[in-house]
Design a protein around this motif. Structure first.
Motif, short mmCIF file in Angstrom:
data_model
loop_
_atom_site.label_atom_id
_atom_site.label_comp_id
_atom_site.label_asym_id
_atom_site.label_seq_id
_atom_site.Cartn_x
_atom_site.Cartn_y
_atom_site.Cartn_z
N ILE A 46 0.85 -1.20 0.00
CA ILE A 46 0.00 0.00 0.00
C ILE A 46 0.88 1.24 0.00
N ASP A 47 0.70 2.10 -1.00
CA ASP A 47 1.34 3.42 -1.00
C ASP A 47 0.37 4.42 -0.39
N LEU A 48 0.88 5.29 0.46
CA LEU A 48 0.01 6.26 1.13
C LEU A 48 0.22 7.67 0.62
N GLN A 49 -0.92 8.35 0.41
CA GLN A 49 -0.93 9.80 0.21
C GLN A 49 -1.93 10.36 1.21
N MET A 50 -1.93 11.67 1.40
CA MET A 50 -2.83 12.29 2.39
C MET A 50 -3.67 13.38 1.74
N THR A 51 -4.98 13.35 2.04
CA THR A 51 -5.90 14.34 1.44
C THR A 51 -5.77 15.70 2.13
N LYS A 52 -6.42 16.69 1.54
CA LYS A 52 -6.43 18.05 2.08
C LYS A 52 -6.95 18.06 3.52
N ASP A 53 -7.92 17.16 3.80
CA ASP A 53 -8.48 17.09 5.16
C ASP A 53 -7.81 16.01 6.01
N GLY A 54 -6.57 15.64 5.62
CA GLY A 54 -5.75 14.83 6.52
C GLY A 54 -6.07 13.35 6.56
N GLN A 55 -6.81 12.84 5.56
CA GLN A 55 -7.12 11.41 5.53
C GLN A 55 -6.07 10.66 4.71
N LEU A 56 -5.65 9.50 5.22
CA LEU A 56 -4.70 8.67 4.48
C LEU A 56 -5.46 7.84 3.45
N ILE A 57 -4.98 7.90 2.22
CA ILE A 57 -5.58 7.11 1.14
C ILE A 57 -4.50 6.28 0.46
N ALA A 58 -4.94 5.23 -0.24
CA ALA A 58 -4.01 4.37 -0.98
C ALA A 58 -3.90 4.88 -2.40
N MET A 59 -2.74 5.44 -2.70
CA MET A 59 -2.48 5.93 -4.06
C MET A 59 -0.99 6.06 -4.24
N HIS A 60 -0.51 5.75 -5.42
CA HIS A 60 0.93 5.84 -5.68
C HIS A 60 1.40 7.26 -5.93
N ASP A 61 0.69 7.96 -6.79
CA ASP A 61 1.17 9.28 -7.23
C ASP A 61 0.71 10.39 -6.28
N GLU A 62 1.45 11.49 -6.30
CA GLU A 62 1.01 12.68 -5.55
C GLU A 62 -0.14 13.39 -6.26
N THR A 63 -0.35 13.04 -7.53
CA THR A 63 -1.42 13.65 -8.30
C THR A 63 -2.47 12.59 -8.67
N LEU A 64 -3.67 13.09 -8.94
CA LEU A 64 -4.81 12.21 -9.22
C LEU A 64 -4.84 11.74 -10.67
N ASP A 65 -4.06 12.40 -11.52
CA ASP A 65 -4.26 12.30 -12.96
C ASP A 65 -4.12 10.90 -13.56
N ARG A 66 -3.09 10.16 -13.16
CA ARG A 66 -2.80 8.89 -13.84
C ARG A 66 -3.83 7.81 -13.51
N THR A 67 -4.22 7.70 -12.25
CA THR A 67 -5.02 6.54 -11.83
C THR A 67 -6.48 6.88 -11.48
N THR A 68 -6.89 8.11 -11.79
CA THR A 68 -8.32 8.44 -11.63
C THR A 68 -8.73 9.35 -12.79
N ASN A 69 -10.01 9.70 -12.82
CA ASN A 69 -10.48 10.66 -13.81
C ASN A 69 -10.44 12.09 -13.26
N GLY A 70 -9.75 12.27 -12.12
CA GLY A 70 -9.55 13.61 -11.57
C GLY A 70 -8.23 14.20 -12.02
N THR A 71 -8.00 15.46 -11.62
CA THR A 71 -6.72 16.11 -11.93
C THR A 71 -6.23 16.88 -10.71
N GLY A 72 -4.93 17.09 -10.67
CA GLY A 72 -4.34 17.92 -9.63
C GLY A 72 -3.79 17.11 -8.47
N GLU A 73 -3.30 17.84 -7.47
CA GLU A 73 -2.61 17.23 -6.34
C GLU A 73 -3.60 16.61 -5.34
N VAL A 74 -3.22 15.48 -4.79
CA VAL A 74 -4.03 14.86 -3.74
C VAL A 74 -4.21 15.84 -2.58
N LYS A 75 -3.14 16.52 -2.21
CA LYS A 75 -3.17 17.38 -1.01
C LYS A 75 -4.11 18.58 -1.16
#
Ligand code: G3P
Ligand code: CA
Length: 263
Positions: A46-75
């Motif tokens: 599990i790779d961890l990133q953290m959301t703007k509201d401080g929640q830990l999520i499982a995602m490799h990249d610091e950005t949403l672009d590659r593995t979701t249909n969103g864009t921009g930084e996780v933070k």
């Protein structure tokens, strides 16, 4: 009999399902993690990133672009925003031969959801990603580990950041740690590096392409676990096993299981 060569110690190799069985299903989804277990992975990675509201999520990249249909930084996004996203369709588009209709619309899991789904005795191999971007990530991870009563005997925490691992070690020395390494040229392991790493970690995780037998044996003989990443071809798996690695990160835990069984 020992005549089968490497097979005599094959059983001791730790099979790490890298981002889940991410060769078969969209990485870092509950589906990919379940497939990792079904395909005889010993650990869910599990790779961890953290959301703007401080929640830990499982995602490799610091950005949403590659593995979701969103864009921009996780933070810069709240968990509620990230939960709207489709974390599976990209896989179907990129790997049509592996695509499945049920992958479309899969969600980004939180660490809470992963722990709730797989329970306290599953084997988790958790990476603090970009810890410099997310102050407090180590304490937040430790809080979740303790909240869910995760069994620390089979938990591993990994990072490329020595600073992050030393922070974890200082917060809770009972958490077993693995120092990731990234080499861009043929790698050697110095005695000084081994001594430094052993202050806090029980193993190392180098990229597999730049290491050789000497590197592996030096790590093993010093008492360190060595888990190279990311190894997807059976020939390379067998080569590393013959060199003496103690585990392997793979997107295809099914293939590694076959190699370990001598198939
Ligand atoms: O954690 C081992 C390996 O996953 C490190 O590389 O970029 O896939 O997280 P990465
Ligand atoms: Ca990783």
């Amino acid at each position: 009999s020992l005549s089968a060569g490497a097979s005599s110690h094959n059983k001791d190799i730790t099979n790490v399902a890298h981002r889940g069985a991410s060769g078969h299903a969209p990485e870092h989804t509950i589906t990919a993690y379940k497939m990792g277990e079904q395909m005889h992975g010993d650990y869910i990675e599990i790779d961890l990133q953290m959301t703007k509201d401080g929640q830990l999520i499982a995602m490799h990249d610091e950005t949403l672009d590659r593995t979701t249909n969103g864009t921009g930084e996780v933070k810069d996004h709240t968990l509620a925003e990230i939960k709207q996203l489709d974390a599976g369709s990209w896989f179907n588009e990129k790997y049509p031969e592996m695509a499945k209709p049920e992958y479309a619309g899969l969600k980004v899991p939180t660490l809470d959801e992963v722990f709730q789904t797989f329970g306290k005795n599953a084997n988790y191999y958790i990476e603090t990603k970009s810890p410099e971007v997310y102050p407090g990530m180590e304490q937040a991870l430790l809080d979740k580990i303790n909240q869910y009563g995760i069994n620390k005997d089979t938990l591993l925490v990994q990072s490329f950041s020595a600073e992050s691992l030393i922070k974890m070690h200082d917060l809770d020395p009972s958490v077993n740690l693995v120092q990731l390494m990234w080499y861009t040229s043929p790698a050697a392991l110095s005695d000084a590096e081994i001594t430094a790493v052993k202050q806090y970690a029980m193993g190392i995780g180098p990229n597999s392409s730049m290491i050789d037998k000497e590197y592996v044996q030096k790590a093993v003989n010093s008492g360190l676990e060595i888990h190279p990443y990311t190894v997807n071809e059976k020939e390379e798996m067998q080569k590393l096993i013959d060199w003496g690695v103690t585990g392997i990160f793979t997107n295809f835990p099914d293939r590694l299981n076959e190699v370990l069984k001598g198939k």
